[in-house]
Design a protein around this motif. Structure first.
Motif, PDB file in Angstrom:
ATOM      1  N   THR A 222       0.814  -1.218   0.000  1.00  0.00           N
ATOM      2  CA  THR A 222       0.000   0.000   0.000  1.00  0.00           C
ATOM      3  C   THR A 222       0.845   1.264   0.000  1.00  0.00           C
ATOM      4  OG1 THR A 222      -0.110  -0.101   2.426  1.00  0.00           O
ATOM      5  CG2 THR A 222      -1.895  -1.154   1.179  1.00  0.00           C
ATOM      6  N   SER A 223       2.086   1.164   0.467  1.00  0.00           N
ATOM      7  CA  SER A 223       2.959   2.337   0.527  1.00  0.00           C
ATOM      8  C   SER A 223       3.796   2.496  -0.725  1.00  0.00           C
ATOM      9  CB  SER A 223       3.885   2.232   1.747  1.00  0.00           C
ATOM     10  OG  SER A 223       4.694   1.070   1.666  1.00  0.00           O
ATOM     11  N   GLY A 224       3.717   1.555  -1.661  1.00  0.00           N
ATOM     12  CA  GLY A 224       4.501   1.656  -2.881  1.00  0.00           C
ATOM     13  C   GLY A 224       5.911   1.118  -2.753  1.00  0.00           C
ATOM     14  N   THR A 225       6.265   0.578  -1.617  1.00  0.00           N
ATOM     15  CA  THR A 225       7.598   0.033  -1.416  1.00  0.00           C
ATOM     16  C   THR A 225       7.713  -1.305  -2.130  1.00  0.00           C
ATOM     17  OG1 THR A 225       7.696   1.095   0.728  1.00  0.00           O
ATOM     18  CG2 THR A 225       9.317  -0.632   0.297  1.00  0.00           C
ATOM     19  N   GLY A 226       8.817  -1.495  -2.874  1.00  0.00           N
ATOM     20  CA  GLY A 226       9.007  -2.726  -3.629  1.00  0.00           C
ATOM     21  C   GLY A 226       9.562  -3.850  -2.791  1.00  0.00           C
ATOM     22  N   LEU A 227       9.700  -5.008  -3.427  1.00  0.00           N
ATOM     23  CA  LEU A 227      10.215  -6.207  -2.768  1.00  0.00           C
ATOM     24  C   LEU A 227      11.718  -6.322  -3.026  1.00  0.00           C
ATOM     25  CD1 LEU A 227       7.403  -8.745  -3.775  1.00  0.00           C
ATOM     26  CD2 LEU A 227       7.687  -7.590  -1.579  1.00  0.00           C
ATOM     27  N   PRO A 228      12.527  -6.440  -1.997  1.00  0.00           N
ATOM     28  CA  PRO A 228      13.969  -6.579  -2.204  1.00  0.00           C
ATOM     29  C   PRO A 228      14.353  -8.033  -2.490  1.00  0.00           C
ATOM     30  CG  PRO A 228      13.491  -6.459   0.134  1.00  0.00           C
ATOM     31  CD  PRO A 228      12.164  -6.291  -0.577  1.00  0.00           C
ATOM     32  N   GLY A 229      15.424  -8.213  -3.263  1.00  0.00           N
ATOM     33  CA  GLY A 229      15.957  -9.552  -3.517  1.00  0.00           C
ATOM     34  C   GLY A 229      15.178 -10.373  -4.515  1.00  0.00           C
ATOM     35  N   VAL A 230      14.373  -9.752  -5.375  1.00  0.00           N
ATOM     36  CA  VAL A 230      13.615 -10.486  -6.397  1.00  0.00           C
ATOM     37  C   VAL A 230      14.558 -10.824  -7.555  1.00  0.00           C
ATOM     38  CG1 VAL A 230      11.645 -10.427  -7.951  1.00  0.00           C
ATOM     39  CG2 VAL A 230      11.517  -9.278  -5.734  1.00  0.00           C
ATOM     40  N   HIS A 231      14.489 -12.067  -8.046  1.00  0.00           N
ATOM     41  CA  HIS A 231      15.346 -12.505  -9.154  1.00  0.00           C
ATOM     42  C   HIS A 231      14.707 -12.115 -10.483  1.00  0.00           C
ATOM     43  CE1 HIS A 231      18.080 -14.831  -6.613  1.00  0.00           C
ATOM     44  NE2 HIS A 231      17.005 -15.166  -5.916  1.00  0.00           N
ATOM     45  N   VAL A 232      15.472 -11.386 -11.302  1.00  0.00           N
ATOM     46  CA  VAL A 232      15.045 -10.978 -12.648  1.00  0.00           C
ATOM     47  C   VAL A 232      16.118 -11.483 -13.611  1.00  0.00           C
ATOM     48  CG1 VAL A 232      14.379  -9.064 -14.134  1.00  0.00           C
ATOM     49  CG2 VAL A 232      13.958  -8.920 -11.669  1.00  0.00           C
ATOM     50  N   TYR A 233      15.796 -12.476 -14.426  1.00  0.00           N
ATOM     51  CA  TYR A 233      16.830 -13.075 -15.273  1.00  0.00           C
ATOM     52  C   TYR A 233      16.246 -13.549 -16.600  1.00  0.00           C
ATOM     53  CZ  TYR A 233      14.873 -17.509 -13.605  1.00  0.00           C
ATOM     54  OH  TYR A 233      14.026 -18.543 -13.320  1.00  0.00           O
ATOM     55  N   VAL A 234      17.160 -13.707 -17.558  1.00  0.00           N
ATOM     56  CA  VAL A 234      16.832 -14.208 -18.897  1.00  0.00           C
ATOM     57  C   VAL A 234      17.373 -15.630 -18.989  1.00  0.00           C
ATOM     58  CG1 VAL A 234      17.023 -13.808 -21.365  1.00  0.00           C
ATOM     59  CG2 VAL A 234      17.031 -11.865 -19.790  1.00  0.00           C
ATOM     60  N   PRO A 235      16.517 -16.656 -18.967  1.00  0.00           N
ATOM     61  CA  PRO A 235      17.001 -18.042 -18.938  1.00  0.00           C
ATOM     62  C   PRO A 235      17.866 -18.415 -20.147  1.00  0.00           C
ATOM     63  CG  PRO A 235      14.668 -17.942 -18.365  1.00  0.00           C
ATOM     64  CD  PRO A 235      15.039 -16.590 -18.880  1.00  0.00           C
ATOM     65  N   LYS A 236      17.468 -18.011 -21.356  1.00  0.00           N
ATOM     66  CA  LYS A 236      18.220 -18.406 -22.544  1.00  0.00           C
ATOM     67  C   LYS A 236      19.608 -17.785 -22.570  1.00  0.00           C
ATOM     68  CE  LYS A 236      14.277 -19.294 -25.602  1.00  0.00           C
ATOM     69  NZ  LYS A 236      13.625 -18.946 -26.892  1.00  0.00           N
ATOM     70  N   ALA A 237      19.709 -16.547 -22.138  1.00  0.00           N
ATOM     71  CA  ALA A 237      21.007 -15.861 -22.157  1.00  0.00           C
ATOM     72  C   ALA A 237      21.843 -16.152 -20.920  1.00  0.00           C
ATOM     73  CB  ALA A 237      20.796 -14.358 -22.292  1.00  0.00           C
ATOM     74  N   GLY A 238      21.218 -16.653 -19.856  1.00  0.00           N
ATOM     75  CA  GLY A 238      21.949 -16.957 -18.638  1.00  0.00           C
ATOM     76  C   GLY A 238      22.433 -15.729 -17.892  1.00  0.00           C
TER      77      GLY A 238
ATOM     78  N   GLY B 152      21.178 -12.079 -15.521  1.00  0.00           N
ATOM     79  CA  GLY B 152      20.088 -11.529 -14.740  1.00  0.00           C
ATOM     80  C   GLY B 152      20.605 -10.658 -13.616  1.00  0.00           C
ATOM     81  N   THR B 153      19.697 -10.257 -12.750  1.00  0.00           N
ATOM     82  CA  THR B 153      20.045  -9.399 -11.629  1.00  0.00           C
ATOM     83  C   THR B 153      18.998  -9.577 -10.536  1.00  0.00           C
ATOM     84  OG1 THR B 153      20.539  -7.127 -10.964  1.00  0.00           O
ATOM     85  CG2 THR B 153      18.748  -7.430 -12.523  1.00  0.00           C
ATOM     86  N   THR B 154      19.151  -8.861  -9.437  1.00  0.00           N
ATOM     87  CA  THR B 154      18.190  -8.882  -8.338  1.00  0.00           C
ATOM     88  C   THR B 154      17.828  -7.448  -7.965  1.00  0.00           C
ATOM     89  OG1 THR B 154      19.991  -8.966  -6.712  1.00  0.00           O
ATOM     90  CG2 THR B 154      19.018 -11.064  -7.396  1.00  0.00           C
ATOM     91  N   THR B 155      16.644  -7.284  -7.384  1.00  0.00           N
ATOM     92  CA  THR B 155      16.202  -5.950  -6.988  1.00  0.00           C
ATOM     93  C   THR B 155      16.920  -5.501  -5.721  1.00  0.00           C
ATOM     94  OG1 THR B 155      14.360  -6.914  -5.747  1.00  0.00           O
ATOM     95  CG2 THR B 155      13.942  -6.303  -8.036  1.00  0.00           C
ATOM     96  N   ASN B 156      17.035  -4.194  -5.570  1.00  0.00           N
ATOM     97  CA  ASN B 156      17.691  -3.645  -4.393  1.00  0.00           C
ATOM     98  C   ASN B 156      16.723  -3.550  -3.221  1.00  0.00           C
ATOM     99  OD1 ASN B 156      16.062  -1.524  -5.108  1.00  0.00           O
ATOM    100  ND2 ASN B 156      17.707  -0.119  -5.645  1.00  0.00           N
ATOM    101  N   GLY B 157      17.076  -2.748  -2.233  1.00  0.00           N
ATOM    102  CA  GLY B 157      16.260  -2.678  -1.023  1.00  0.00           C
ATOM    103  C   GLY B 157      14.873  -2.107  -1.209  1.00  0.00           C
ATOM    104  N   VAL B 158      14.650  -1.358  -2.267  1.00  0.00           N
ATOM    105  CA  VAL B 158      13.329  -0.772  -2.519  1.00  0.00           C
ATOM    106  C   VAL B 158      12.636  -1.434  -3.703  1.00  0.00           C
ATOM    107  CG1 VAL B 158      13.917   1.448  -1.498  1.00  0.00           C
ATOM    108  CG2 VAL B 158      14.371   1.055  -3.920  1.00  0.00           C
ATOM    109  N   GLY B 159      13.161  -2.571  -4.169  1.00  0.00           N
ATOM    110  CA  GLY B 159      12.522  -3.314  -5.248  1.00  0.00           C
ATOM    111  C   GLY B 159      12.866  -2.847  -6.644  1.00  0.00           C
ATOM    112  N   PHE B 160      13.919  -2.044  -6.810  1.00  0.00           N
ATOM    113  CA  PHE B 160      14.293  -1.512  -8.122  1.00  0.00           C
ATOM    114  C   PHE B 160      15.362  -2.389  -8.765  1.00  0.00           C
ATOM    115  CE2 PHE B 160      17.130   1.082 -10.736  1.00  0.00           C
ATOM    116  CZ  PHE B 160      16.237   1.588 -11.667  1.00  0.00           C
ATOM    117  N   PHE B 161      15.304  -2.521 -10.092  1.00  0.00           N
ATOM    118  CA  PHE B 161      16.317  -3.258 -10.850  1.00  0.00           C
ATOM    119  C   PHE B 161      16.553  -2.554 -12.172  1.00  0.00           C
ATOM    120  CE2 PHE B 161      12.507  -4.788 -12.854  1.00  0.00           C
ATOM    121  CZ  PHE B 161      12.868  -5.058 -14.161  1.00  0.00           C
TER     122      PHE B 161
END
Length: 220
Positions: free
Chosen positions: A52-68, A70-79
């Motif tokens: 509800t406050s707009g704060t993101g989720l930290p440590g979310v995995h964002v990756y491209v499987p075919k290319a191998g 990716g990255t993870t979100t920071n403390g405020v959910g940004f990547f």
């Protein structure tokens, strides 16, 4: 016979050479096609469905499987990461359902997205905890209770009168919870009095004055 073997050997070598040429041609074409794809700087914020406050989720995995990659979100959910047009991106986080995002062909050079994650809820069956190992043992213990009954087989009301209950409350020792509360109360009191002077009421002259005055009043 020797000529046939020589001819077969030449044919095999030629076939192998053609196959290798075709393979390298395909790889070169694929690499060239990859190089022709535009590079996009993909940025975004990953949030939860109950945010509800707009704060993101930290440590979310964002990756491209075919290319191998990716990255993870920071403390405020940004990547932020470089991707190619047409890449399929997987966004995963513990306790949430995985989300998928494909970079569109008409994406701008700097693409920004906001991805909400849905909680992956698992409902477990109801668990009933008993003080006995099995239900049969529990039933046997209940049936074995010796409760005083009256002549009609009902519970005798005399065993639940106010005087008897007050006597039981007065003579029944404290249980584990009450002992714990008493110990914690004494412990906190002792720590509070640790830095205060301890006085002896028998050495207080005002107490003796009150005592003698009470004796005089009783004599009168």
């Amino acid at each position: 016979m020797t000529n046939r073997r020589a001819v077969n050997s030449i044919v095999k070598q030629a076939t192998l050479s053609v196959a290798l040429i075709l393979l390298f041609s395909c790889l070169a074409y694929h690499a060239e096609a990859q190089q022709k794809k535009r590079v996009i700087q993909l940025s975004g914020v990953i949030i939860g469905e109950d945010s509800t406050s707009g704060t993101g989720l930290p440590g979310v995995h964002v990756y491209v499987p075919k290319a191998g990659r990716g990255t993870t979100t920071n403390g405020v959910g940004f990547f932020s990461m470089p991707v190619l047009v047409g890449d399929s991106i997987v966004i995963s986080y513990v306790g949430y359902e995985a989300q998928y995002y494909k970079v569109p062909a008409n994406a701008p050079e700097y693409q920004t997205v906001i991805v909400p994650l849905v909680a992956d809820t698992t409902y477990l069956k109801e668990v009933v905890v008993y003080d006995f190992p099995t239900e049969e043992v529990f039933k046997e213990a209940v049936l074995a209770l010796n409760i005083p009954l009256d002549r009609n087989g009902a519970i005798d009301d005399k065993n639940f009168n106010s005087e008897l209950l007050a006597l039981m409350l007065k003579t029944t020792p404290m249980d584990g919870y009450q002992n714990q509360r008493y110990y914690l109360s004494q412990w906190s009191t002792s720590h509070g009095d640790h830095y205060m002077p301890v006085t002896n009421p028998f050495l207080n002259p005002f107490n003796w004055v009150k005592f003698f005055n009470s004796l005089k009043k009783k004599k009168k």
